[in-house]
Design a protein around this motif. Structure first.
Motif, PDB file in Angstrom:
ATOM      1  N   MET A 230      34.217  33.534  40.891  1.00  0.00           N
ATOM      2  CA  MET A 230      34.899  32.982  42.056  1.00  0.00           C
ATOM      3  C   MET A 230      33.880  32.336  42.994  1.00  0.00           C
ATOM      4  O   MET A 230      32.806  32.888  43.228  1.00  0.00           O
ATOM      5  N   ASN A 231      34.236  31.150  43.537  1.00  0.00           N
ATOM      6  CA  ASN A 231      33.348  30.513  44.498  1.00  0.00           C
ATOM      7  C   ASN A 231      33.619  31.059  45.902  1.00  0.00           C
ATOM      8  O   ASN A 231      34.549  31.856  46.112  1.00  0.00           O
TER       9      ASN A 231
ATOM     10  N   ALA B 237      40.614  41.971  45.403  1.00  0.00           N
ATOM     11  CA  ALA B 237      41.274  41.383  46.575  1.00  0.00           C
ATOM     12  C   ALA B 237      42.232  40.276  46.155  1.00  0.00           C
ATOM     13  O   ALA B 237      43.360  40.175  46.658  1.00  0.00           O
ATOM     14  N   GLN B 238      41.808  39.454  45.202  1.00  0.00           N
ATOM     15  CA  GLN B 238      42.632  38.336  44.739  1.00  0.00           C
ATOM     16  C   GLN B 238      43.860  38.810  43.970  1.00  0.00           C
ATOM     17  O   GLN B 238      44.977  38.325  44.195  1.00  0.00           O
ATOM     18  N   GLU B 239      43.672  39.775  43.078  1.00  0.00           N
ATOM     19  CA  GLU B 239      44.745  40.201  42.181  1.00  0.00           C
ATOM     20  C   GLU B 239      45.654  41.285  42.776  1.00  0.00           C
ATOM     21  O   GLU B 239      46.842  41.314  42.492  1.00  0.00           O
TER      22      GLU B 239
ATOM     23  N   GLU C 101      30.122  42.740  43.886  1.00  0.00           N
ATOM     24  CA  GLU C 101      30.806  41.960  44.913  1.00  0.00           C
ATOM     25  C   GLU C 101      31.889  41.074  44.297  1.00  0.00           C
ATOM     26  O   GLU C 101      32.990  40.937  44.864  1.00  0.00           O
ATOM     27  N   GLN C 102      31.607  40.487  43.156  1.00  0.00           N
ATOM     28  CA  GLN C 102      32.606  39.664  42.476  1.00  0.00           C
ATOM     29  C   GLN C 102      33.794  40.513  42.027  1.00  0.00           C
ATOM     30  O   GLN C 102      34.951  40.078  42.119  1.00  0.00           O
TER      31      GLN C 102
ATOM     32  N   ASN D 176      39.509  33.149  50.657  1.00  0.00           N
ATOM     33  CA  ASN D 176      40.975  33.141  50.598  1.00  0.00           C
ATOM     34  C   ASN D 176      41.520  34.452  50.052  1.00  0.00           C
ATOM     35  O   ASN D 176      42.550  34.950  50.525  1.00  0.00           O
ATOM     36  N   ALA D 177      40.822  35.008  49.066  1.00  0.00           N
ATOM     37  CA  ALA D 177      41.271  36.275  48.472  1.00  0.00           C
ATOM     38  C   ALA D 177      41.299  37.381  49.518  1.00  0.00           C
ATOM     39  O   ALA D 177      42.285  38.130  49.627  1.00  0.00           O
TER      40      ALA D 177
END
Length: 360
Positions: free
Chosen positions: A1-2, A312-314, A305-306, A8-9
């Protein structure tokens, strides 16, 4: 993820692992509105029922004759030290190397008040009586932080505190309590806040940390001491036209969360026990003494961290965004303080989440 995707996540998260749930401004102001009675009037320049009732209530909890509401501890604590130092005609005070006054206040005690801070003890352990006794300079005051945040929220035993208090009083040294997180100490000591604060000549407490208010602090102590503190507050621009929003937020947050400190503490011990089962995680202190702890991740920090960002995103769960660097590039630190949201995470869910982070 950038970076944009990560941002945004985390902005989409609806559940939060650390402290209390983040709220937007509208929710904050609705909370304030819901906690004001129809006939309540604002205070003005520190005067009025709204502020005076709250100051008196907090001072009573702390067992001190009087209190004054200030916008921050960064204002309150140097003021306290200035007053005690002027009375002793001695600009020297002692503090731990990790004190907020030393690390985060740009030496305001020196540049605003001409005070000399003497560092006592070692960074990663609790300030001790021997550290105070061994100071070669005669001190007007000593400041002790309970709990000691930069060391993971550690606390001395109550007996040790009593020994420090007794020695300071016998040697005409003022003992001031940095109680930024004092509310979190009650469950560990199993003492009332009045009993804890009886060992100190003056006390500062915060409302935005463990209690989750917008901002604000109370400095408490003898009546003549508070009278002087109000003069210094005015001199430093802290006597605002109104502090009402902060007072209401502090009052409501205190009513809502002070009684939850025991539950936060028990949950912190549960979380530490779960995380300690992962060989790439180390907890300090191993058994939390308050609702906070420092969590050290050993390994590929970017990978961790990723993985947190992917959760957070999912799942819309905010664990941590970044790990703080340490002296070892393969070890990152995260400070966790248990608050409202974490109480709703089960043991199984916590284990699943961190298994995903560690083994992703």
């Amino acid at each position: 993820m950038n970076n944009e995707e990560i941002k945004n996540a985390f902005n989409q998260c609806t559940r939060f692992f650390n402290s209390h749930r983040s709220v937007n401004l509208k929710e904050e102001f609705l909370f304030l509105s819901a906690n004001v009675s129809d006939d309540e009037m604002t205070e003005m320049y520190g005067s009025g029922k709204c502020i005076e009732d709250f100051e008196n209530a907090v001072a009573d909890i702390l067992g001190k004759p009087k209190g004054v509401f200030m916008i921050s501890g960064t204002m309150a604590q140097p003021i306290a030290l200035r007053i005690w130092s002027d009375r002793k005609k001695n600009p020297n005070f002692g503090m731990h190397p990790s004190s907020h006054l030393e690390l985060h206040e740009q030496k305001g005690y020196l540049y605003l008040h001409n005070l000399n801070g003497h560092l006592l003890g070692e960074f990663q352990r609790m300030l001790s009586l021997d550290d105070i006794k061994n100071c070669p300079t005669k001190l007007a005051a000593v400041i002790i932080e309970l709990p000691q945040r930069e060391s993971g929220g550690i606390l001395p035993s109550f007996e040790e505190l009593m020994g420090i208090s007794k020695w300071c009083r016998a040697h005409d040294v003022i003992l001031h309590l940095d109680g930024a997180r004092l509310w979190e100490c009650g469950p560990y000591y199993k003492k009332s806040y009045k009993e804890i604060c009886s060992l100190f000549d003056s006390v500062y407490v915060s409302f935005y940390k463990g209690l989750g208010a917008m901002a604000g602090a109370v400095l408490a102590g003898p009546e003549d001491f508070i009278h002087e503190a109000k003069i210094w507050q005015r001199r430093q621009g802290g006597n605002l036209y109104t502090l009402a929003p902060y007072i209401i937020s502090a009052r409501a947050s205190m009513e809502m969360r002070l009684g939850r400190m025991e539950a936060y503490y028990e949950k912190a011990k549960e979380v530490a026990s779960i995380l300690s089962s992962f060989d790439k995680i180390k907890i300090i202190p191993a058994v939390p003494q308050t609702n906070m702890m420092h969590i050290f991740f050993h390994g590929d920090l970017e990978k961790f961290e990723q993985a947190s960002a992917k959760i957070a995103q999912e799942e819309k769960i905010c664990i941590f965004r970044k790990l703080r660097p340490t002296d070892d590039t393969n070890i990152g630190k995260w400070e966790l303080a248990v608050g409202d949201d974490l109480m709703n995470f089960s043991t199984e869910e916590i284990h699943r989440i961190f298994n995903k982070i560690i083994n992703s």
